[in-house]
Design an enzyme around this catalytic site. Structure first.
Site, PDB file in Angstrom:
ATOM      1  N   LEU A   1       0.860  -1.173   0.000  1.00 39.91           N
ATOM      2  CA  LEU A   1       0.000   0.000   0.000  1.00 39.91           C
ATOM      3  C   LEU A   1       0.900   1.228   0.000  1.00 39.91           C
ATOM      4  O   LEU A   1       1.983   1.211   0.588  1.00 39.91           O
ATOM      5  CB  LEU A   1      -0.900   0.032   1.243  1.00 39.91           C
ATOM      6  CG  LEU A   1      -1.936  -1.091   1.396  1.00 39.91           C
ATOM      7  CD1 LEU A   1      -2.689  -0.928   2.723  1.00 39.91           C
ATOM      8  CD2 LEU A   1      -2.923  -1.089   0.230  1.00 39.91           C
ATOM      9  N   ASP A   2       0.457   2.287  -0.667  1.00 36.96           N
ATOM     10  CA  ASP A   2       1.209   3.534  -0.643  1.00 36.96           C
ATOM     11  C   ASP A   2       1.395   3.996   0.811  1.00 36.96           C
ATOM     12  O   ASP A   2       0.595   3.665   1.694  1.00 36.96           O
ATOM     13  CB  ASP A   2       0.465   4.638  -1.409  1.00 36.96           C
ATOM     14  CG  ASP A   2       0.348   4.342  -2.891  1.00 36.96           C
ATOM     15  OD1 ASP A   2       1.116   3.504  -3.395  1.00 36.96           O
ATOM     16  OD2 ASP A   2      -0.527   4.955  -3.530  1.00 36.96           O
ATOM     17  N   LYS A   3       2.426   4.783   1.036  1.00 33.76           N
ATOM     18  CA  LYS A   3       2.693   5.320   2.364  1.00 33.76           C
ATOM     19  C   LYS A   3       1.444   5.947   2.970  1.00 33.76           C
ATOM     20  O   LYS A   3       1.133   5.732   4.152  1.00 33.76           O
ATOM     21  CB  LYS A   3       3.820   6.354   2.280  1.00 33.76           C
ATOM     22  CG  LYS A   3       4.100   7.089   3.587  1.00 33.76           C
ATOM     23  CD  LYS A   3       5.161   8.156   3.404  1.00 33.76           C
ATOM     24  CE  LYS A   3       5.372   8.942   4.689  1.00 33.76           C
ATOM     25  NZ  LYS A   3       6.385  10.020   4.518  1.00 33.76           N
ATOM     26  N   ASP A   4       0.712   6.723   2.184  1.00 33.96           N
ATOM     27  CA  ASP A   4      -0.422   7.459   2.714  1.00 33.96           C
ATOM     28  C   ASP A   4      -1.759   6.796   2.421  1.00 33.96           C
ATOM     29  O   ASP A   4      -2.811   7.451   2.473  1.00 33.96           O
ATOM     30  CB  ASP A   4      -0.414   8.892   2.173  1.00 33.96           C
ATOM     31  CG  ASP A   4       0.730   9.707   2.757  1.00 33.96           C
ATOM     32  OD1 ASP A   4       1.093   9.459   3.921  1.00 33.96           O
ATOM     33  OD2 ASP A   4       1.267  10.573   2.050  1.00 33.96           O
ATOM     34  N   THR A   5      -1.735   5.505   2.122  1.00 34.47           N
ATOM     35  CA  THR A   5      -2.963   4.714   2.019  1.00 34.47           C
ATOM     36  C   THR A   5      -3.014   3.776   3.217  1.00 34.47           C
ATOM     37  O   THR A   5      -2.049   3.071   3.499  1.00 34.47           O
ATOM     38  CB  THR A   5      -3.002   3.896   0.719  1.00 34.47           C
ATOM     39  OG1 THR A   5      -2.990   4.785  -0.408  1.00 34.47           O
ATOM     40  CG2 THR A   5      -4.257   3.037   0.657  1.00 34.47           C
TER      41      THR A   5
END
Length: 342
Positions: free
Chosen positions: A149-153
């Site tokens: 998952l993306d850092k901010d997801t």
């Protein structure tokens, strides 16, 4: 087929006697067929390193052709310690057993150490939490990361603790749920009102030639397919926001973010793919506008993850509630709910 997982990592030899079904096969292929613990690439590395003998003689050729009656012995070395340092970082654990661990990843946590994020990652946290229960993957004591998952997801992730589980889970994610039980569903908040209540975005993705930090829809890109369903619509004078559920048929970097921007509905607060939509905030009611200004990340959450357990065969499903920041967005939107035709 016998399960020799523990033996592999306690330095005990695994023996295979070549019968008619294995005669004529390559050494690496025969070992892969005889035991489903290690991947063929890992077996190839072990053969090249001298960990395999045939009739007592070292054979370092993966393409060695076997003969009936020969005895193969594999002695895998104990796994090495991982390079990343274990770090005592709190984890929201949804499930754990001796094969895998399921966590609810928080916003801001990078999955794997990288030049810009050498520590404080999910891998660092898992190395500390799992400790000796990590049996080794690819010859290293590390958690098996099968998706990211993306850092901010935020949201649900699974990691393997054994070689066998890593191989099994990787195959499920590579299949993308087309023939198996893998299920991935994301909650997203997008600008605008989609024309229909459901749809599919089928647009190949690749690295944006003008910005190495971004992905883009490219004719020569890799296949990427996102299915979406409208869950709620919110709006007022001059603005609309849609809450959608996205299901992935492929798993490309930034896939949902790029696909929704591609069809004209970028995610709320996505500064990378929706910079031009920042001015829309000025049209929102004051409390809602402030909530979005303070969000600081794309409004995207991995809400559901389902897969087949690598050893029991049980179909498992996990859900993660909206984190506090997205729940605050949901609460701020609620007074502006538009009925969704069902």
């Amino acid at each position: 087929m016998a399960d020799h997982t523990d033996l592999l990592f306690e330095g005990e030899p695994i023996e295979v006697v070549v019968d008619e079904t294995l005669a004529g096969a390559r050494l690496d292929a025969a070992l892969a067929r005889a035991h489903d613990i290690l991947s063929r690439s890992r077996l190839k590395d072990l053969i090249l390193s001298g960990a395999v003998t045939v009739d007592g003689k070292p054979v370092a050729e993966p393409n060695y052709r076997l003969k009936t009656g020969e005895t193969i012995v594999l002695l895998a070395p104990p796994p090495e310690d991982a390079d990343p340092e274990p770090e005592d970082i709190p984890l929201d654990i949804l499930y754990e057993d001796d094969q895998l661990i399921v966590i609810n990843k928080p916003v801001g946590m990078v999955v794997h150490p990288a030049p810009g994020s050498p520590n404080g990652t999910l891998v660092n946290a898992l190395l500390f939490h799992c400790g000796d229960s990590l049996q080794g993957i690819g010859g290293v004591k590390r958690p098996g990361i099968v998706h990211r998952l993306d850092k901010d997801t935020s949201g649900v992730m699974v990691a393997a603790k054994t070689e066998k589980s890593h191989k099994h889970l990787s195959a499920q994610f590579a299949d993308h749920g087309r023939t198996g039980p893998l299920h991935r569903a994301y909650t997203a908040y997008a600008w605008g009102m989609t024309q229909s209540g459901m749809g599919t975005v089928d647009a190949p993705l690749g690295r944006d030639p003008g910005n190495r930090l971004k992905q883009a829809v490219l004719k020569q890109g890799r296949e990427a397919i996102t299915h979406y369903n409208v869950e709620a619509r919110y709006g007022g004078e001059g603005w609309d926001i849609t809450r959608i559920q996205c299901q992935l048929e492929t798993g490309r970097t930034h896939q949902i973010r790029v696909h929704m921007a591609h069809i004209g509905h970028p995610l709320v607060s996505d500064l990378l793919y929706a910079p031009g939509f920042a001015t829309k905030i000025n049209k929102l009611p004051a409390e809602l506008a402030e909530t979005i200004r303070t969000l600081g990340r794309q409004a995207l959450h991995a809400a559901e993850l389902g897969f087949e357990h690598p050893t029991t065969g049980e179909e498992m499903m996990f859900e993660a509630d909206l984190p506090d920041d997205l729940q605050a967005l949901e609460d701020a939107l609620e007074p502006f709910d538009r009925a969704v035709a069902r």
